[in-house]
Design a protein around this motif. Sequence first.
Motif, PDB file in Angstrom:
ATOM      1  N   LEU A 425       0.822  -1.213   0.000  1.00  0.00           N
ATOM      2  CA  LEU A 425       0.000   0.000   0.000  1.00  0.00           C
ATOM      3  C   LEU A 425       0.853   1.258   0.000  1.00  0.00           C
ATOM      4  O   LEU A 425       0.488   2.262  -0.631  1.00  0.00           O
ATOM      5  N   CYS A 426       1.974   1.231   0.717  1.00  0.00           N
ATOM      6  CA  CYS A 426       2.842   2.414   0.749  1.00  0.00           C
ATOM      7  C   CYS A 426       3.343   2.753  -0.651  1.00  0.00           C
ATOM      8  O   CYS A 426       3.341   3.922  -1.067  1.00  0.00           O
ATOM      9  N   LEU A 427       3.762   1.743  -1.402  1.00  0.00           N
ATOM     10  CA  LEU A 427       4.181   1.970  -2.791  1.00  0.00           C
ATOM     11  C   LEU A 427       2.998   2.372  -3.656  1.00  0.00           C
ATOM     12  O   LEU A 427       3.081   3.309  -4.456  1.00  0.00           O
ATOM     13  N   TYR A 428       1.903   1.665  -3.484  1.00  0.00           N
ATOM     14  CA  TYR A 428       0.696   1.888  -4.281  1.00  0.00           C
ATOM     15  C   TYR A 428       0.226   3.337  -4.171  1.00  0.00           C
ATOM     16  O   TYR A 428      -0.132   3.976  -5.167  1.00  0.00           O
ATOM     17  N   THR A 429       0.242   3.872  -2.958  1.00  0.00           N
ATOM     18  CA  THR A 429      -0.234   5.234  -2.738  1.00  0.00           C
ATOM     19  C   THR A 429       0.618   6.259  -3.481  1.00  0.00           C
ATOM     20  O   THR A 429       0.087   7.211  -4.072  1.00  0.00           O
ATOM     21  N   THR A 430       1.936   6.082  -3.463  1.00  0.00           N
ATOM     22  CA  THR A 430       2.799   7.035  -4.167  1.00  0.00           C
ATOM     23  C   THR A 430       2.564   7.001  -5.665  1.00  0.00           C
ATOM     24  O   THR A 430       2.761   8.001  -6.363  1.00  0.00           O
ATOM     25  N   GLU A 431       2.123   5.852  -6.177  1.00  0.00           N
ATOM     26  CA  GLU A 431       1.866   5.736  -7.621  1.00  0.00           C
ATOM     27  C   GLU A 431       0.496   6.272  -8.003  1.00  0.00           C
ATOM     28  O   GLU A 431       0.264   6.604  -9.172  1.00  0.00           O
ATOM     29  N   LEU A 432      -0.402   6.355  -7.065  1.00  0.00           N
ATOM     30  CA  LEU A 432      -1.757   6.819  -7.365  1.00  0.00           C
ATOM     31  C   LEU A 432      -1.823   8.321  -7.592  1.00  0.00           C
ATOM     32  O   LEU A 432      -2.622   8.803  -8.394  1.00  0.00           O
ATOM     33  N   TYR A 433      -0.979   9.074  -6.875  1.00  0.00           N
ATOM     34  CA  TYR A 433      -1.043  10.537  -6.942  1.00  0.00           C
ATOM     35  C   TYR A 433      -0.070  11.093  -7.975  1.00  0.00           C
ATOM     36  O   TYR A 433       0.990  10.509  -8.227  1.00  0.00           O
ATOM     37  N   PRO A 434      -0.400  12.252  -8.571  1.00  0.00           N
ATOM     38  CA  PRO A 434       0.525  12.885  -9.525  1.00  0.00           C
ATOM     39  C   PRO A 434       1.694  13.542  -8.807  1.00  0.00           C
ATOM     40  O   PRO A 434       1.629  13.828  -7.598  1.00  0.00           O
ATOM     41  N   THR A 435       2.746  13.807  -9.532  1.00  0.00           N
ATOM     42  CA  THR A 435       3.973  14.346  -8.952  1.00  0.00           C
ATOM     43  C   THR A 435       3.744  15.629  -8.152  1.00  0.00           C
ATOM     44  O   THR A 435       4.317  15.812  -7.079  1.00  0.00           O
ATOM     45  N   VAL A 436       2.887  16.509  -8.676  1.00  0.00           N
ATOM     46  CA  VAL A 436       2.723  17.826  -8.054  1.00  0.00           C
ATOM     47  C   VAL A 436       2.088  17.763  -6.671  1.00  0.00           C
ATOM     48  O   VAL A 436       2.245  18.682  -5.855  1.00  0.00           O
ATOM     49  N   VAL A 437       1.348  16.685  -6.366  1.00  0.00           N
ATOM     50  CA  VAL A 437       0.744  16.557  -5.029  1.00  0.00           C
ATOM     51  C   VAL A 437       1.025  15.165  -4.442  1.00  0.00           C
ATOM     52  O   VAL A 437       0.311  14.720  -3.539  1.00  0.00           O
ATOM     53  N   ARG A 438       2.047  14.495  -4.952  1.00  0.00           N
ATOM     54  CA  ARG A 438       2.304  13.112  -4.502  1.00  0.00           C
ATOM     55  C   ARG A 438       2.620  13.060  -3.011  1.00  0.00           C
ATOM     56  O   ARG A 438       2.077  12.234  -2.278  1.00  0.00           O
ATOM     57  N   GLN A 439       3.506  13.931  -2.542  1.00  0.00           N
ATOM     58  CA  GLN A 439       3.870  13.908  -1.129  1.00  0.00           C
ATOM     59  C   GLN A 439       2.708  14.327  -0.252  1.00  0.00           C
ATOM     60  O   GLN A 439       2.487  13.768   0.832  1.00  0.00           O
ATOM     61  N   ILE A 440       1.924  15.299  -0.715  1.00  0.00           N
ATOM     62  CA  ILE A 440       0.764  15.750   0.049  1.00  0.00           C
ATOM     63  C   ILE A 440      -0.260  14.626   0.142  1.00  0.00           C
ATOM     64  O   ILE A 440      -0.832  14.367   1.213  1.00  0.00           O
ATOM     65  N   GLY A 441      -0.513  13.941  -0.984  1.00  0.00           N
ATOM     66  CA  GLY A 441      -1.471  12.840  -0.978  1.00  0.00           C
ATOM     67  C   GLY A 441      -1.035  11.711  -0.069  1.00  0.00           C
ATOM     68  O   GLY A 441      -1.842  11.162   0.694  1.00  0.00           O
ATOM     69  N   TYR A 442       0.243  11.368  -0.147  1.00  0.00           N
ATOM     70  CA  TYR A 442       0.769  10.301   0.709  1.00  0.00           C
ATOM     71  C   TYR A 442       0.663  10.700   2.183  1.00  0.00           C
ATOM     72  O   TYR A 442       0.283   9.879   3.029  1.00  0.00           O
ATOM     73  N   SER A 443       0.988  11.950   2.483  1.00  0.00           N
ATOM     74  CA  SER A 443       0.911  12.431   3.869  1.00  0.00           C
ATOM     75  C   SER A 443      -0.514  12.394   4.392  1.00  0.00           C
ATOM     76  O   SER A 443      -0.755  12.011   5.544  1.00  0.00           O
ATOM     77  N   CYS A 444      -1.463  12.782   3.542  1.00  0.00           N
ATOM     78  CA  CYS A 444      -2.871  12.778   3.950  1.00  0.00           C
ATOM     79  C   CYS A 444      -3.317  11.365   4.295  1.00  0.00           C
ATOM     80  O   CYS A 444      -3.951  11.134   5.338  1.00  0.00           O
TER      81      CYS A 444
END
Length: 507
Positions: A425-444
């Motif tokens: 899931l940790c890998l999956y989540t980083t792949e789901l979000y686009p680069t511009v908000v990837r870290q924000i999405g993962y953090s959320c």
Amino acid sequence: MKFDDVLAEVKGFGPFQYRLMLSLTIPRLAMPLQFLLNNFIAFIPPHHCNVSALDDGDVFRNLSSEERLIVSIPVEGVGSLSSCQMFAEPQFHLLLNSSNTMVLPTVHCQNGWVYDTSIMKSTLATEWDLVCERKKMNRSTATIFFLGVMLGSAIFGQLSDRFGRKTALLVSYVITTIFGFASALSTNFAMFAVMRFFTGFGTSGVIIASGVLCMEWADIKHRSLMYIVLTMDWSLGCSLLAALAYFVNDWRWLPESARWLVSQKKVNPAYFYLSKCAMVNDRKQFMDDLKPEDLLKRIVVENEKGKYSFLDLMRTPTLRRLTLIAGSVWFGVASSYYGITLNVSGFGVNIFLTQLIYGAIEIPAKLVCFFSINKIGRKLIVSGGLLLTGLCLICVIFIPSDMAVCRTAVGTLGKFFSEAAFTVLCLYTTELYPTVVRQIGYSCCSIIGRLGVALSPLVALLDEVWVGLPRLLFGLMASGAGLLTFFLPETNNVSLAETLQDVDQRK
């Protein structure tokens, strides 16, 4: 009776002192690395102006690398290229007579520098162009560090006498660690200089407090021996520094994400890191044919560079749906994982043995993920792992309490599946979000997951209502999260999304 007399009675040079010296020596090994680091990170390699800006058409472009330098860079003294000057325009006549000594109009380097990386791959000078008129800034880093050492010597001397050697030593460890890492993560010279000052401040406390602590625990006869042995760490550290500097000839290995830099239209640093990657991976020719500005032409980025926030996760219907589902899955994974992990006493077997089994079972779980993730995809592993976790938790409810081994085995199997799901899931989540908000999405998603972790011990208290209720709730949460995962897109062998529009267009 003096303290030395008491110390002699309890043996002033024995196993206790040996352990003390060892515990002080290990962290002190890093001190000479800090004190002498400037010899390598402030190294200024041979360099000359970047002449790519002189490209005025086919004539210059068709020249070899050596010929470009001949017509672009004046020669100094013993025949070496000028480090800080370049011709205002290409002097093509020098190809016929490169030894011509006539005075030609020159200017300061207009487009940065090219550095010789044969000795050091990266230094302060190459990263922030601290050469020529900025050379003094590069040299000042050692002075800044030792000013911090000087201030630290004064402060920690008083702290050590007032609050104790151990307290002063622990504080200095913390300061050195924090600001040492911060130095390596600095994004500009000003930040680096401040971080190095406080690193020096902390290291002085390590040297002062550890030396006194060692001395005061030695008896009269062995005091000099203990101190000399302790200071051997400096010599060992100096030797270690030479070896590290030889093999680690990049002043910091950790690069910024070139993908993120391009998304922010910071093409120069992105080009810098891509060039480092190409050089290490023996693909330098590709970068030689590519210019920084070409990155924006080849890679699709957002039309407008902006600062994104958590609110942007709700900007489009697709992102809202993605965040709500992914966050719910994180909640289910985290709560069930820690619901099992924190319940080492609930299966009737020795808690130490249970903890050992729980820890050991994670290794094969990760190995299974490693060998299967690219074959069956992320979604199936996460959803299947969660559904099986839920099944195991619910099955435990119906196993009699006197069958402790069976209950532990089923619980361990649940831990296996939940670990597999959590890992992917940790890998999956980083792949789901686009680069511009990837870290924000993962953090959320991580924040929502931590909420599940925080609630897990409270859910466990419900065993007072019914002993099987916590497992039932954890099982239902895991199963529900597993079903929700089917509503997420598969990202296996799919290019990472770069923009918000990429997510909307993804099937």
